[in-house]
Design an enzyme around this catalytic site. Structure first.
Site, mmCIF file in Angstrom:
data_model
loop_
_atom_site.group_PDB
_atom_site.id
_atom_site.type_symbol
_atom_site.label_atom_id
_atom_site.label_comp_id
_atom_site.label_asym_id
_atom_site.label_seq_id
_atom_site.Cartn_x
_atom_site.Cartn_y
_atom_site.Cartn_z
ATOM 1 N N GLY A 145 -12.808 29.137 -12.568
ATOM 2 C CA GLY A 145 -13.544 29.029 -11.316
ATOM 3 C C GLY A 145 -13.484 30.335 -10.557
ATOM 4 N N SER A 157 -14.910 33.661 -3.213
ATOM 5 C CA SER A 157 -14.803 34.918 -2.482
ATOM 6 C C SER A 157 -13.361 35.394 -2.358
ATOM 7 C CB SER A 157 -15.419 34.764 -1.090
ATOM 8 O OG SER A 157 -14.760 33.745 -0.368
ATOM 9 N N LYS A 208 -4.019 30.408 -9.951
ATOM 10 C CA LYS A 208 -4.907 30.649 -8.814
ATOM 11 C C LYS A 208 -4.578 32.006 -8.220
ATOM 12 C CE LYS A 208 -6.580 28.481 -4.543
ATOM 13 N NZ LYS A 208 -6.525 27.263 -3.694
ATOM 14 N N ASP A 232 -9.543 18.151 3.669
ATOM 15 C CA ASP A 232 -10.674 18.636 2.870
ATOM 16 C C ASP A 232 -10.971 17.700 1.706
ATOM 17 O OD1 ASP A 232 -12.778 20.362 2.498
ATOM 18 O OD2 ASP A 232 -11.651 21.790 1.290
#
Length: 398
Positions: A95, A98, A117, A211
């Site tokens: 993935g 920005s 990540k 979220d």
């Protein structure tokens, strides 16, 4: 059994009852799973197109979440410097966003697959996301739950911070939902029930997630959920004022910049159930500001195929009256779990993963299979650079 997600009729018409096996798969074990897209952050209220969905996020516009009453702080697990780049092979990108990328990696020591990540320090600082980034590490260092992603450790170089996570092979619930268009009532109920248990756990630790959406729910190899992306999660024992979230899912008290608490997650939970059943969110508009207006003022309407119990639950979750919103009342999450829509759910069995899943991702290559993730162009990465680091003091815990 594998099913075709393009055909709702082939998704198992499950009744949420126990499996016949005496022990569930992988219970009590560390499951090597999960990667997710690094979602774009907005520098304004303009939405960003990611994977064909309007999933722009609001930046933080208040300085920090404000707690009115002091309570004992949670104990954070030290994750810094536990690993280094030399411990892993970077295999492919899972993935992009920005802030950086998520990579599939493999340990040079145990041969297991993980998700790495990576976040660019300069971008984190530029977009004023230092607090959110540190909160993400802290919250992931606390949590341990069958339906929540696990972070194994963190490290950094002069330009990046890195988080080593479970790799979840099954991809996003969002992808399955888009292929299926919408879920049958029992399927939506299964995923909602697992999400409910995860929220109940987070709230028991005074953590607000903030979220919730299909993109942040992953499916493991057996089809159980893993909630990921804790970029907006925060320890809030009382109330906070921070403006953040994904437009379609933001609660009205957040939109109107009022102080809020864990009740915002139950609003988002209602929106999630609605989207799983309908294939779209209740207040969507291509204009983000119009979406906010709808959240504040529009009537909640249902398609005719919604089950009456589902409609009743959603009316009690997606309500602007906090004194009536399920999950925010005296009995907390028990009011949600005891609603008639969840009548057939055996919660203890579900938590133990004894319940048969409605869909098993078609993972053919076993651990490390990436067939459920999109392909991204691979680039040369300048990871591991050591040198002057102007942001070291801002991200010490990595």
């Amino acid at each position: 059994m594998y099913v075709d997600p393009m055909n709702n009729n082939e998704i198992r018409k499950l009744s949420i009852t126990a499996k016949t096996e005496t022990t569930p798969d992988n219970v009590g074990q560390d499951i090597p799973v999960n990667a997710h897209s690094v979602h774009e952050e907005c520098s304004s209220n303009t939405p960003v197109e990611i994977n064909g969905r309007n999933s722009g996020k609001l930046k933080e516009e208040a300085s920090a979440g404000i707690c009115l009453v002091k309570k004992p702080m949670l104990q954070y697990r030290d994750t810094s410097g536990k690993y280094s780049l030399s411990d892993f092979q970077i295999l492919r990108t899972l993935g992009t966003g920005s802030f950086g990328r998520v990579h599939l990696i493999r340990s040079n020591h145990n041969g297991r697959f993980y998700a790495l990540k990576t976040l660019k320090k300069h971008t984190i600082v530029k977009l004023k996301q230092v607090e959110h980034t540190n909160d993400e590490r802290r919250m992931l260092s606390i949590v341990s739950h069958p339906f929540i992603i696990r972070m194994w450790g963190t490290f950094q170089d002069s330009q990046q911070v890195f988080m080593v996570m479970d790799y979840i092979e099954g991809g996003e619930l969002f992808s399955l939902l888009r292929k299926s268009q919408r879920f049958p009532n029992p399927v939506a109920k299964f995923y909602a029930a697992e999400v409910c248990l995860a929220l109940e756990y987070l709230h028991s630790k005074d953590i607000i997630y903030r979220d919730l959406k299909p993109e942040n729910i992953l499916l493991d190899k057996n089809g159980h959920i893993k909630i990921t992306d804790f970029g907006f999660a925060k320890y809030v024992p009382d109330v906070t004022y921070t403006l953040c979230g994904t437009p379609d899912y933001i609660a009205p008290e957040v939109v109107s910049t009022k102080p809020y608490n864990k009740s915002v997650d139950w609003w988002s939970f209602g929106v999630l159930i609605y989207e799983m059943l309908a294939g779209y969110t209740p207040f969507y508009n291509s204009n983000t500001m119009k979406t906010y207006e709808n959240i504040l003022n529009a009537e909640l309407k249902f398609p005719p195929f919604f089950h009456p119990d589902a409609q009743d639950l959603l009316k009690k979750l997606i309500t602007r009256d906090l004194s009536e919103r399920l999950g925010n009342l005296q009995n907390g999450s028990e009011d949600v779990k005891n609603h008639p829509w969840f009548n057939e759910v055996i919660w203890e069995k579900l938590l133990a993963r004894y319940i048969e899943t409605p869909y098993e991702p078609p993972i053919q290559q076993g651990q490390g299979d990436t067939s459920q993730f999109d392909r991204y162009p691979e680039e040369e990465f300048n990871y591991g650079i050591q040198g002057e680091d102007p942001y070291m003091d801002l991200m010490k815990e990595f």
